[in-house]
Design a protein around this motif. Structure first.
Motif, PDB file in Angstrom:
ATOM      1  N   ILE A 196       0.849  -1.192   0.000  1.00  0.00           N
ATOM      2  CA  ILE A 196       0.000   0.000   0.000  1.00  0.00           C
ATOM      3  C   ILE A 196       0.883   1.240   0.000  1.00  0.00           C
ATOM      4  O   ILE A 196       1.878   1.287   0.725  1.00  0.00           O
ATOM      5  N   GLY A 216      -5.855   5.032  12.741  1.00  0.00           N
ATOM      6  CA  GLY A 216      -6.050   5.746  14.009  1.00  0.00           C
ATOM      7  C   GLY A 216      -6.112   7.253  13.828  1.00  0.00           C
ATOM      8  O   GLY A 216      -6.523   7.978  14.727  1.00  0.00           O
ATOM      9  N   ILE A 252       0.998  -2.113  11.315  1.00  0.00           N
ATOM     10  CA  ILE A 252      -0.410  -2.377  11.621  1.00  0.00           C
ATOM     11  C   ILE A 252      -0.687  -1.783  12.996  1.00  0.00           C
ATOM     12  O   ILE A 252       0.079  -1.985  13.934  1.00  0.00           O
ATOM     13  N   SER A 253      -1.764  -1.018  13.074  1.00  0.00           N
ATOM     14  CA  SER A 253      -2.110  -0.378  14.348  1.00  0.00           C
ATOM     15  C   SER A 253      -3.547  -0.741  14.701  1.00  0.00           C
ATOM     16  O   SER A 253      -3.794  -1.724  15.391  1.00  0.00           O
ATOM     17  N   GLY A 298      -5.578  -1.846  12.537  1.00  0.00           N
ATOM     18  CA  GLY A 298      -5.915  -2.929  11.608  1.00  0.00           C
ATOM     19  C   GLY A 298      -6.895  -2.472  10.535  1.00  0.00           C
ATOM     20  O   GLY A 298      -7.258  -3.252   9.649  1.00  0.00           O
ATOM     21  N   THR A 303      -6.692  -0.728   7.898  1.00  0.00           N
ATOM     22  CA  THR A 303      -6.257  -0.834   6.500  1.00  0.00           C
ATOM     23  C   THR A 303      -6.354  -2.283   6.015  1.00  0.00           C
ATOM     24  O   THR A 303      -6.935  -2.559   4.959  1.00  0.00           O
TER      25      THR A 303
HETATM   26  O1  LIG Z   1      -3.611  -0.543  11.138  1.00  0.00           O
HETATM   27  P1  LIG Z   1      -3.998   0.846  10.701  1.00  0.00           P
HETATM   28  O2  LIG Z   1      -4.570   1.680  11.822  1.00  0.00           O
HETATM   29  O3  LIG Z   1      -4.851   0.827   9.486  1.00  0.00           O
HETATM   30  O4  LIG Z   1      -2.627   1.629  10.342  1.00  0.00           O
HETATM   31  C1  LIG Z   1      -1.691   1.130   9.441  1.00  0.00           C
HETATM   32  C2  LIG Z   1      -1.613   1.929   8.176  1.00  0.00           C
HETATM   33  O5  LIG Z   1      -1.208   3.267   8.497  1.00  0.00           O
HETATM   34  C3  LIG Z   1      -0.112   3.621   7.679  1.00  0.00           C
HETATM   35  O6  LIG Z   1      -0.567   4.130   6.469  1.00  0.00           O
HETATM   36  P2  LIG Z   1      -0.914   5.642   6.140  1.00  0.00           P
HETATM   37  O7  LIG Z   1      -2.338   5.657   5.657  1.00  0.00           O
HETATM   38  O8  LIG Z   1      -0.530   6.553   7.256  1.00  0.00           O
HETATM   39  O9  LIG Z   1      -0.042   5.872   4.846  1.00  0.00           O
HETATM   40  P3  LIG Z   1       1.451   6.198   4.474  1.00  0.00           P
HETATM   41  O10 LIG Z   1       2.083   4.853   4.184  1.00  0.00           O
HETATM   42  O11 LIG Z   1       1.248   7.015   3.264  1.00  0.00           O
HETATM   43  O12 LIG Z   1       2.143   6.911   5.636  1.00  0.00           O
HETATM   44  C4  LIG Z   1       0.582   2.299   7.421  1.00  0.00           C
HETATM   45  O13 LIG Z   1       1.353   2.343   6.243  1.00  0.00           O
HETATM   46  C5  LIG Z   1      -0.544   1.319   7.295  1.00  0.00           C
HETATM   47  O14 LIG Z   1      -0.983   1.177   5.949  1.00  0.00           O
END
Ligand SMILES: O=P(O)(O)OC[C@H]1O[C@H](OP(=O)(O)OP(=O)(O)O)[C@H](O)[C@@H]1O
Ligand code: HPA
Length: 190
Positions: A60, A100, A124-125, A127, A129
């Protein structure tokens, strides 16, 4: 084990994004500097978990891109990036992402029915995504062989297991205003 990753996490600064204490790290942000030895250590570890028996690596934007690129160069396997931008191509799949600290849409292109895919990401925080992405990939007819995420914070990975998805993570951390604490490292006894 994963010494370069552990050392870099101990140095990660924290900023507040609303209520969310956000750690800033080379793997999750590309800031301040992403060193080749860190990418190499992580990609080798991912290959030791997943092997090389898959047709495509899926990750991603933005911070999945260096991971997917390194893995692709090491394995010779192509990758597709799930984007935050719509292309309108035939077969494009749209999903809603919630983390988050953000909400938005993701767009999947390039994943073909029947393909074996390795999914990788930086963090992963909550989850949010992966909860959106993994069922969408399966609906597209992909067979997910492994899901590997470098850094796990919070209980997103546990929630994913309850949904039937096993997520391998290289390191589990806790984050507060004082910094990052390392709770668990893959392959090490606690
Ligand atoms: O488990 P979650 O709470 O979903 O968090 C995880 C997501 O957050 C970040 O992406 P972000 O959207 O910040 O994108 P980036 O890679 O452009 O920083 C990271 O790359 C994951 O894809
Ligand atoms: O705290 C964080 N830092 C960097 N990336 C992230 N993705 C989810 N949470 C975080």
């Amino acid at each position: 084990m994963l010494e370069v990753l552990q050392e870099s996490l101990r140095k990660a600064p924290i900023v507040n994004r609303g209520e969310y204490p956000y750690f800033i790290h080379p793997i999750s942000d590309g800031v301040p500097s992403l060193e080749p030895e860190l990418l190499d250590e992580i990609a080798e570890h991912m290959i030791s978990i997943a092997g090389t028996d898959y047709d495509r690596i899926v990750s991603i934007e933005a911070m999945g891109i260096p991971l997917a690129t390194t893995l692709s160069l090491k394995t010779g396997i192509p990758f597709s990036i799930v984007r935050k931008r719509q292309y309108g191509l035939e077969g494009e799949v749209i999903l809603s992402q919630s983390t988050g600290y953000s909400k938005g849409e993701l767009y999947i292109n390039g994943v073909n029915k029947g393909e074996k895919v390795l999914v990788v990401d930086d963090v992963i925080s909550t989850g949010g995504t992966l909860k959106a992405l993994l069922p969408a990939l399966e609906k597209m007819g992909a067979q997910i062989t492994n899901v590997i995420v470098v850094i796990s914070r919070g209980d997103g990975a546990i929630q994913m297991r309850d949904m039937g998805y096993e997520i391998d993570t290289l390191v589990k951390i806790d984050v507060d205003q004082n910094g990052v604490s390392i709770l668990e490292v893959a392959g090490e006894q606690q």
